[in-house]
Design a protein around this motif. Structure first.
Motif, mmCIF file in Angstrom:
data_model
loop_
_atom_site.group_PDB
_atom_site.id
_atom_site.type_symbol
_atom_site.label_atom_id
_atom_site.label_comp_id
_atom_site.label_asym_id
_atom_site.label_seq_id
_atom_site.Cartn_x
_atom_site.Cartn_y
_atom_site.Cartn_z
ATOM 1 N N GLN A 51 0.843 -1.198 0.000
ATOM 2 C CA GLN A 51 0.000 0.000 0.000
ATOM 3 C C GLN A 51 0.873 1.242 0.000
ATOM 4 O O GLN A 51 1.465 1.608 1.014
ATOM 5 C CB GLN A 51 -0.896 -0.024 1.239
ATOM 6 C CG GLN A 51 -1.909 -1.143 1.188
ATOM 7 C CD GLN A 51 -2.526 -1.385 2.542
ATOM 8 O OE1 GLN A 51 -1.860 -1.271 3.572
ATOM 9 N NE2 GLN A 51 -3.790 -1.733 2.558
ATOM 10 N N GLY A 55 3.359 4.661 2.648
ATOM 11 C CA GLY A 55 4.793 4.916 2.476
ATOM 12 C C GLY A 55 5.215 6.297 2.930
ATOM 13 O O GLY A 55 4.394 7.092 3.371
ATOM 14 N N ILE A 56 6.504 6.570 2.802
ATOM 15 C CA ILE A 56 7.011 7.905 3.133
ATOM 16 C C ILE A 56 7.036 8.733 1.854
ATOM 17 O O ILE A 56 7.552 8.304 0.816
ATOM 18 C CB ILE A 56 8.408 7.812 3.797
ATOM 19 C CG1 ILE A 56 8.236 7.223 5.203
ATOM 20 C CG2 ILE A 56 9.078 9.176 3.849
ATOM 21 C CD1 ILE A 56 9.478 7.223 6.054
ATOM 22 N N THR A 63 7.899 6.111 -1.182
ATOM 23 C CA THR A 63 8.654 4.875 -1.017
ATOM 24 C C THR A 63 7.751 3.843 -0.345
ATOM 25 O O THR A 63 7.205 4.086 0.730
ATOM 26 C CB THR A 63 9.923 5.137 -0.196
ATOM 27 O OG1 THR A 63 10.746 6.039 -0.933
ATOM 28 C CG2 THR A 63 10.702 3.850 0.044
ATOM 29 N N PRO A 65 6.230 0.869 1.731
ATOM 30 C CA PRO A 65 6.661 0.367 3.042
ATOM 31 C C PRO A 65 7.128 -1.086 3.025
ATOM 32 O O PRO A 65 7.827 -1.507 3.933
ATOM 33 C CB PRO A 65 5.404 0.509 3.905
ATOM 34 C CG PRO A 65 4.265 0.525 2.956
ATOM 35 C CD PRO A 65 4.787 1.153 1.690
ATOM 36 N N LEU A 66 6.776 -1.839 1.993
ATOM 37 C CA LEU A 66 7.130 -3.259 2.044
ATOM 38 C C LEU A 66 8.588 -3.530 1.674
ATOM 39 O O LEU A 66 9.303 -4.200 2.405
ATOM 40 C CB LEU A 66 6.195 -4.090 1.162
ATOM 41 C CG LEU A 66 4.722 -4.174 1.594
ATOM 42 C CD1 LEU A 66 4.023 -5.306 0.855
ATOM 43 C CD2 LEU A 66 4.566 -4.361 3.091
ATOM 44 N N HIS A 67 9.038 -3.042 0.520
ATOM 45 C CA HIS A 67 10.405 -3.360 0.097
ATOM 46 C C HIS A 67 11.151 -2.154 -0.454
ATOM 47 O O HIS A 67 12.065 -2.298 -1.277
ATOM 48 C CB HIS A 67 10.402 -4.480 -0.944
ATOM 49 C CG HIS A 67 9.664 -5.698 -0.501
ATOM 50 N ND1 HIS A 67 8.359 -5.938 -0.834
ATOM 51 C CD2 HIS A 67 10.031 -6.722 0.307
ATOM 52 C CE1 HIS A 67 7.950 -7.065 -0.274
ATOM 53 N NE2 HIS A 67 8.948 -7.558 0.430
ATOM 54 N N ASN A 68 10.714 -0.951 -0.037
ATOM 55 C CA ASN A 68 11.454 0.256 -0.408
ATOM 56 C C ASN A 68 11.517 0.576 -1.894
ATOM 57 O O ASN A 68 12.450 1.243 -2.334
ATOM 58 C CB ASN A 68 12.896 0.193 0.118
ATOM 59 C CG ASN A 68 12.951 0.540 1.585
ATOM 60 O OD1 ASN A 68 12.152 1.346 2.070
ATOM 61 N ND2 ASN A 68 13.864 -0.074 2.304
ATOM 62 N N TRP A 69 10.584 0.091 -2.682
ATOM 63 C CA TRP A 69 10.549 0.585 -4.061
ATOM 64 C C TRP A 69 10.103 2.041 -4.003
ATOM 65 O O TRP A 69 9.250 2.402 -3.179
ATOM 66 C CB TRP A 69 9.545 -0.222 -4.897
ATOM 67 C CG TRP A 69 10.088 -1.516 -5.403
ATOM 68 C CD1 TRP A 69 10.935 -2.355 -4.736
ATOM 69 C CD2 TRP A 69 9.807 -2.124 -6.663
ATOM 70 N NE1 TRP A 69 11.200 -3.447 -5.510
ATOM 71 C CE2 TRP A 69 10.525 -3.345 -6.700
ATOM 72 C CE3 TRP A 69 9.029 -1.765 -7.765
ATOM 73 C CZ2 TRP A 69 10.475 -4.194 -7.801
ATOM 74 C CZ3 TRP A 69 8.982 -2.630 -8.860
ATOM 75 C CH2 TRP A 69 9.709 -3.814 -8.885
ATOM 76 N N ASP A 82 14.386 -0.590 -10.348
ATOM 77 C CA ASP A 82 13.135 -1.343 -10.376
ATOM 78 C C ASP A 82 12.302 -0.934 -11.578
ATOM 79 O O ASP A 82 12.347 0.194 -12.021
ATOM 80 C CB ASP A 82 12.352 -1.093 -9.086
ATOM 81 C CG ASP A 82 13.141 -1.548 -7.880
ATOM 82 O OD1 ASP A 82 13.751 -2.630 -7.976
ATOM 83 O OD2 ASP A 82 13.184 -0.819 -6.878
ATOM 84 N N LYS B 450 20.365 -2.967 -6.784
ATOM 85 C CA LYS B 450 19.636 -3.155 -5.523
ATOM 86 C C LYS B 450 20.401 -4.020 -4.515
ATOM 87 O O LYS B 450 19.904 -4.277 -3.429
ATOM 88 C CB LYS B 450 18.248 -3.766 -5.737
ATOM 89 C CG LYS B 450 17.339 -2.899 -6.551
ATOM 90 C CD LYS B 450 15.952 -2.800 -5.939
ATOM 91 C CE LYS B 450 15.823 -1.624 -5.038
ATOM 92 N NZ LYS B 450 14.467 -1.429 -4.527
ATOM 93 N N PHE B 547 8.564 5.572 9.802
ATOM 94 C CA PHE B 547 8.096 4.430 9.036
ATOM 95 C C PHE B 547 6.667 4.140 9.476
ATOM 96 O O PHE B 547 6.296 4.393 10.621
ATOM 97 C CB PHE B 547 9.012 3.236 9.307
ATOM 98 C CG PHE B 547 8.695 2.038 8.459
ATOM 99 C CD1 PHE B 547 8.804 2.109 7.080
ATOM 100 C CD2 PHE B 547 8.293 0.843 9.028
ATOM 101 C CE1 PHE B 547 8.511 1.008 6.291
ATOM 102 C CE2 PHE B 547 8.000 -0.257 8.247
ATOM 103 C CZ PHE B 547 8.097 -0.180 6.877
ATOM 104 N N ARG B 551 4.176 5.096 12.885
ATOM 105 C CA ARG B 551 3.104 6.064 12.735
ATOM 106 C C ARG B 551 1.784 5.420 13.149
ATOM 107 O O ARG B 551 0.946 6.043 13.780
ATOM 108 C CB ARG B 551 3.025 6.496 11.268
ATOM 109 C CG ARG B 551 2.853 7.967 11.068
ATOM 110 C CD ARG B 551 2.700 8.327 9.591
ATOM 111 N NE ARG B 551 3.702 7.720 8.730
ATOM 112 C CZ ARG B 551 3.438 7.299 7.498
ATOM 113 N NH1 ARG B 551 2.228 7.395 6.979
ATOM 114 N NH2 ARG B 551 4.405 6.785 6.757
#
Lengths: 103, 810
Positions: A51, A55-56, A63, A65-69, A82, B450, B547, B551
Motif C-alpha cells: 500500500q 509509504g514515506i 517509497t 513500506p514493504l520493500h522500499n521501491w 526497479d 539493488k 516508518f 506512525r
C-alpha cells in the motif's frame, strides 16, 4: 471522458502524507507533497501490491513500506533499477478542495 | 544566461567532476571539454587488462561520444589546447578553436617520465599511458619476440604481464633490488618476484639503463655495468610527472604539480584543477581513489554549494595481475616509533605485515591473500583504536567472533552465488554492473542492482566485490554520508544538532544545506530520531518522517493488514489478560494468534481501521502497546528465577518486570531487547540481547551488545554489580547508545565500531558519566512513557491515520 469527483479538503491530508479512497474494486491513494501539490495513484505497488498510501512521501515520490521501491507520483513508474508501473489518476486542488478524475 | 565552464583534459578525474556536477546542478553551466585523444572518456586504470586480453576497449569506455551529446556537452576530441588567456578568459587549441570561460577546470593529468638516455627517441620506445601505447604493444606482440620493460613498479609489471600473456618474452629492468618498492617491503617484493619468475618473466635487478641501441628501431639496451641485452620493444614505466606545462605557461603557480587549495582552486580563483596534475598540501597522487575524493569537493564548489574540503588521502594499491594477490596501503615500512605484526608462510605463499602506531593501524602489506585488505584499509582511514582486537587483528575481520557472514571469500565464489538475499542479486550481476556501467561506489551499485539496498547485511560483501573488481580504483569512502541528500556523516549531523541546538528536521536541513527540499526516507527517519534524542524536551516529533509501523503503532504485514502485540511485563501474564486477548481475537475474527520470540502473544491479520477498537478493548483490560513495531525497546525476556526454579539465584522475573517498567516506550536507533536469566544456565538467552542480565549468587552480571539477528553476536560482559544498581547501569548504557550510535545501528555493530573499552570507560569506570546518562534517560522517559494505543483509541490523536477519506462506488 473525465469524471472529476470531490475527495475532501486539502487539510484532511497531512503534508508529506496520504489518505485512501475506497472503491468497490481497489483503493486509490491521494498524496499531498511538501509543496501542497496533490497526486493520486492506485494504492498498489507494482512490485508486491504494497500500500503506497502507507509509504514515506518525499519530493514527488513515495517509497513503498514493504520493500522500499520508490514510485514517481507523477508517472506511477518505479524509479531506479526497479521496473513497473501503477495507475495514475489526475488530481487537482480548487479553492482548498481536492478533486480527482476517475476517467 | 548560463555561465560557461570549460574543461581541459577528457580523462577520468575531469569527467568524473563533470558527472558529479551534472548530478547536483544539472543546468548551471554550458560545458565544453577539450581532450587530446580522439575518443570519449575511458577507464585508464583498466588498460592493463585490455593489454592482457582480458577486456576490450569497449569494455572500459566510461563516456561514449553519444553521452556527451545527450548531456549537451560540447566535446573537442583530439584537439590539444596550447594556450589559456586569463585576461580574455579564453582557451585556444592547436587548430585555432577558441572557447570562452567563466570557470575553467584543468584536468590535464600526468605524463609518463621518459629517461633521457641516449636512444630514448628511437622507434619502438614507448610509455604505457593510453590506448595508443596499448595498440603499439599489441602490434609488437604479433611481429616481435622480445620486449623489455624499464621499471618494476605497478604499471611496469602490469605491462610486462600483459605482453607475456600474448607469448612475448619479457624482461623487466629495475633500478633497485625490490619490485614495487613504493608499495612493498623487501619480503613481499621477493615473493612477488618469485611468482612472476615462475610465470616466465625475466628480471634484471639493480640495473641502470645507460643507452638504448639500434639502427633507427630499438634492438638492445646497454647497462651502466657494461652488460647488454637484445630487445625489440622498450616500454618505459618509471613513473609519471604531473602535466603542468599549460598551467605554467598561463602563469599559474606550480611546483611539482599545479598548486591547489582545499577547495581545489588554483591561484586564479576562476580556475580549478583536479587529478594527477595537481599538488595538494605538498602531495601529488597517481591513483584513482584520491582523485575521486578531490572530484566530489570540486564539483560541490563549482555548483556553488560551498561545502566540503579536500584534506588529502590515504591510498592503497592492488596489482592487477591475474593469479597474484597483493595489497598494500599506508606506511608499511615503519620506523622506531612503530611496531609491526608479521605472519609469513612461504610454502602457502602467504605474507601479512601490519604496521601499528599508538594502537592504530597505519600501514599494511598483504601478499597471497588480500581479502582482508578492504577491512585493514578501513581501519587505517577511520583511525580506530585497535587495542580491543590486538590478538585477532592479524587474522582478519572474519576472526572477530562473527559467525554470520564471516569467512565468506568473495574471490572463491562463483558468479551465481547469491550475495543479496533480500533482492536476489548474484555476484555475477554485480560484477557485470560494475564493469559495464562503470560503477565505482557502493551507492552506485545499490542504485543499479539493488544489492545491499534492503537490510544491508551484505554491504561488506558488495564492498569486497567492488574492491576485487576495481582493484585500486575502488573508492572507499572515508566517512559515509547519511544518504545522497547530503555530504555530512551521521557524526557531523549529530554534532551540529547538539552545538547549534537544532530541534526540527527542517532546522537541520537548512543549517546543513541539504541538497533536497524534503529529504528521502533514510535521512528523514534518521533526523527525526536525532533531534528528539538530543533535545527530548524541545524537539517535535514528525510523524511523516516515521516508518508506517511507528506512525500506526502496529506492524504492517505483507498483505497490508497489521499485527497487534500487547505488552506482557517481563513475560508474565494473567488469566484476565489472556481472556481479554481471547475475546479480542474472537470479536474481530483474528485468524492467527502466535507466540512471539519475546514471550508475548501476537494477533495477526488486523485491518488498519479496526486497530483503535482492539486497542481500546486491550486498554480496558489494563494492557498497553508492546512496541513490537518500532525502533524501540521491545521486551524483557525472563526465566522464572528463584521464585520457582531450583537453580535460580535471584528473582529474575521481578527484576525483568522492573527493567521493563523502566525502559518501555523508549525510542532507539534500532530495536532493543533485554533479558534476565536467573542463573548462569541462562535460559532467557541474555547473552544475545542488547542488554542482558545473568543472575549469579553474588549479584548480577551485566552483558551488552548481543544480537541474535542477521549476524549472531554474543554479548561482552560489561561488569558485575552486587545490588540493583542494575537499573542505573541499564539506563546509562541505553542513553549512551541512544546518543552515540548511528540511526539503524544495533548495539552489536555499535560496540564493535566504537570499541568495548570506550563503553566500559563511560559506563563502568566513570561514575559521573554513568549518573549523567542515567539522569538524561530518566528525564526523557518522563516525556516518552505514554501509551500510544490509548492516545489513539480514546485520546483523539491522529484519527486520519485509521480512516479512509472517501468511499466511492464505481
Amino acid at each position: 471522458m473525465s469524471n472529476w469527483i470531490e475527495v475532501g479538503q486539502l487539510e484532511e491530508i497531512p503534508k508529506q502524507g496520504s489518505r485512501v479512497i475506497k472503491t468497490n474494486d481497489f483503493n486509490i491513494a491521494v498524496f499531498r507533497t511538501v509543496n501542497d501539490e496533490v497526486f493520486a495513484v492506485k494504492d498498489a505497488c507494482p512490485h508486491k501490491q504494497g500500500q503506497l498510501s502507507q509509504g514515506i512521501v518525499h519530493d514527488k515520490k513515495v517509497t513503498c513500506p514493504l520493500h522500499n521501491w520508490t514510485i514517481s507520483l507523477e508517472s506511477g513508474e518505479a524509479l531506479g533499477p526497479d521496473e513497473g508501473c501503477t495507475n495514475v489518476f489526475m488530481a487537482k486542488v480548487e479553492s482548498g478542495l481536492v478533486l480527482i478524475d476517475l476517467g | 544566461m548560463k555561465e560557461k565552464l570549460v574543461m581541459i583534459g577528457n580523462g577520468m578525474a575531469g569527467m568524473r567532476t563533470i558527472e558529479e556536477l551534472l548530478k547536483i546542478a544539472p543546468d548551471m553551466y554550458d560545458i565544453t571539454v577539450f581532450g587530446d585523444e580522439p575518443y570519449g572518456n575511458y577507464n585508464r586504470i583498466l588498460l592493463s587488462p585490455v593489454l592482457a586480453g582480458e577486456k576490450t576497449i569497449d569494455d572500459i569506455m566510461l563516456n561514449t561520444m553519444d553521452w556527451y551529446e545527450e548531456n549537451n556537452i560540447k566535446l573537442h576530441a583530439g584537439k590539444r589546447v596550447n594556450e589559456i588567456n586569463r585576461i580574455a578568459r579564453t582557451v585556444i587549441s592547436e587548430d585555432g578553436t577558441v572557447e570562452e570561460y567563466d570557470r575553467l577546470l584543468i584536468a590535464t593529468g600526468s605524463k609518463p617520465f621518459i629517461i633521457p638516455v641516449p636512444g630514448h627517441d628511437k622507434d619502438g620506445v614507448i610509455a604505457f599511458r593510453d590506448i595508443n601505447d596499448v595498440d603499439i604493444m599489441l602490434d609488437a606482440t604479433k611481429n616481435h619476440k622480445h620486449a623489455t620493460v624499464i621499471g618494476g613498479g605497478l604499471l611496469g609489471l602490469e605491462a610486462a604481464n600483459g605482453m607475456m600473456q600474448h607469448g612475448m618474452k619479457v624482461t623487466v629492468v629495475h633500478l633497485v633490488d625490490t619490485l614495487m618498492e613504493r608499495q612493498m617491503d623487501s619480503v613481499s617484493g621477493k615473493m612477488l618476484k618469485n611468482s612472476l619468475q615462475e610465470k616466465g618473466m625475466d628480471f634484471r635487478m639493480e640495473a641502470q639503463t645507460a643507452e638504448i641501441t639500434g639502427n633507427g628501431r630499438v634492438s638492445g639496451i646497454k647497462f651502466a655495468d657494461g652488460t647488454s641485452i637484445e630487445t625489440d620493444l622498450v616500454v618505459m614505466a618509471v613513473g609519471i610527472r604531473p602535466n603542468i606545462e599549460l598551467a605554467q605557461k598561463a602563469g599559474l603557480h606550480c611546483e611539482r604539480g599545479i598548486v591547489v587549495n582545499d577547495t581545489l582552486q588554483t591561484y586564479d580563483p576562476r580556475i580549478y584543477s583536479v587529478g594527477e596534475c595537481v599538488q595538494h598540501r605538498g602531495d601529488t597522487y597517481g591513483l584513482v581513489a584520491p582523485l575521486f575524493e578531490m572530484v566530489k569537493v570540486c564539483a560541490n564548489h563549482l555548483a556553488q554549494m560551498g561545502i566540503g574540503l579536500y584534506e588529502g588521502s590515504v591510498t592503497s594499491t592492488k596489482l592487477k595481475v591475474t593469479g597474484i594477490d597483493l595489497f598494500s596501503a599506508g606506511d608499511f615500512i615503519g620506523d622506531e616509533s612503530t611496531e609491526e605484526m608479521v605472519m609469513q608462510d612461504a610454502t602457502s605463499g602467504l605474507y601479512k605485515k601490519l604496521v601499528l602506531k599508538d594502537n592504530k593501524l597505519i600501514g599494511a602489506v598483504l601478499y597471497g591473500d588480500t581479502k582482508e585488505g578492504a577491512w585493514y584499509f578501513q581501519l587505517m582511514r577511520s583511525g580506530q583504536d585497535i587495542s580491543d582486537m590486538r590478538d585477532k587483528l592479524l587474522f582478519g575481520e572474519s576472526h572477530l567472533g562473527d559467525s554470520g557472514h564471516g569467512g565468506d571469500h568473495i574471490l572463491t565464489m562463483s558468479d551465481d552465488t547469491e550475495i543479496c538475499g533480500c533482492n536476489g542479486v548474484c555476484k555475477g550481476d554485480i560484477v557485470q554492473a560494475i564493469t559495464s556501467e562503470g560503477l565505482f561506489t557502493l551507492d552506485e551499485v545499490r542504485a543499479h542492482t539493488k544489492a545491499s539496498a534492503s537490510c544491508g547485511s551484505c554491504t561488506g560483501l558488495v564492498e569486497q566485490i567492488l574492491e576485487s573488481t576495481l582493484g585500486s580504483d575502488y573508492e572507499t569512502p572515508e566517512a559515509k554520508p547519511i544518504c545522497q541528500c547530503t555530504d555530512h556523516t551521521h557524526e557531523e549531523v549529530r554534532e551540529a544538532i547538539r552545538e547549534r541546538k537544532l530541534t526540527s528536521i527542517n532546522d537541520v536541513r537548512r543549517s546543513l544545506n541539504w541538497k533536497t527540499q524534503d529529504g528521502c526516507p533514510a535521512c528523514r527517519m534518521s533526523l527525526n530520531y536525532y533531534v528528539q534524542s538530543a533535545w527530548h524536551n524541545e524537539a517535535q516529533d514528525d510523524p511523516q518522517s516515521r516508518f508506517i509501523n511507528e506512525r500506526a503503532h502496529a506492524n504492517i504485514q505483507k498483505d497490508g493488514r497489521y499485527s497487534v502485540i500487547p505488552r506482557m511485563w517481563g513475560g508474565m501474564t494473567t488469566p484476565d489478560e489472556l481472556r481479554a486477548i481471547a475475546n479480542v481475537a474472537e470479536k474481530y475474527e483474528i485468524k492467527d494468534v502466535h507466540l512471539t520470540g519475546g514471550q508475548r502473544i501476537g494477533l495477526y491479520g488486523v485491518e488498519k481501521e479496526v486497530l483503535p477498537k482492539i486497542w481500546k478493548d486491550l486498554n480496558d483490560a489494563g494492557m498497553v502497546s508492546g512496541h513490537a513495531y518500532g525502533k524501540a525497546m521491545r521486551t524483557v525476556k525472563t526465566c522464572v528465577g528463584k521464585q520457582w526454579c531450583r537453580f535460580g539465584t535471584q528473582d529474575s522475573t521481578a527484576l525483568g518486570i522492573k527493567l521493563e517498567e523502566l525502559t518501555w516506550a523508549s525510542w532507539m536507533p534500532h530495536k532493543f531487547k533485554l533479558a534476565v536469566s536467573g542463573c548462569p544456565r541462562n535460559c532467557a538467552e541474555a547473552t544475545i540481547k542488547d542488554f542482558g542480565v545473568v543472575c549469579v549468587d553474588s549479584g548480577y552480571e551485566l552483558h551488552i551488545g548481543g544480537n541474535g539477528g542477521i549476524k549472531v553476536r554474543a554479548t561482552d560482559l560489561l561488569c558485575n554489580v552486587a545490588t540493583e544498581e542494575v537499573m542505573e547501569y541499564c539506563g546509562a548504557f541505553i542513553q549512551y547508545y541512544r546518543e552515540d550510535a548511528h540511526y539503524l545501528e544495533r548495539t552489536a555493530p555499535w560496540v564493535e565500531r566504537i570499541g568495548f573499552s570506550q563503553i566500559e570507560d563511560m559506563i563502568v569506570k566513570n561514575e559521573e558519566k554513568r549518573k549523567y546518562y542515567n539522569k538524561r534517560f530518566l528525564e526523557a522517559q518522563k516525556i516518552s512513557q505514554v501509551d500510544p494505543w490509548k492516545e489513539r483509541a480514546t485520546g483523539g490523536v491522529a484519527p486520519h491515520e485509521f480512516a479512509s477519506i472517501k468511499v466511492v462506488s464505481l
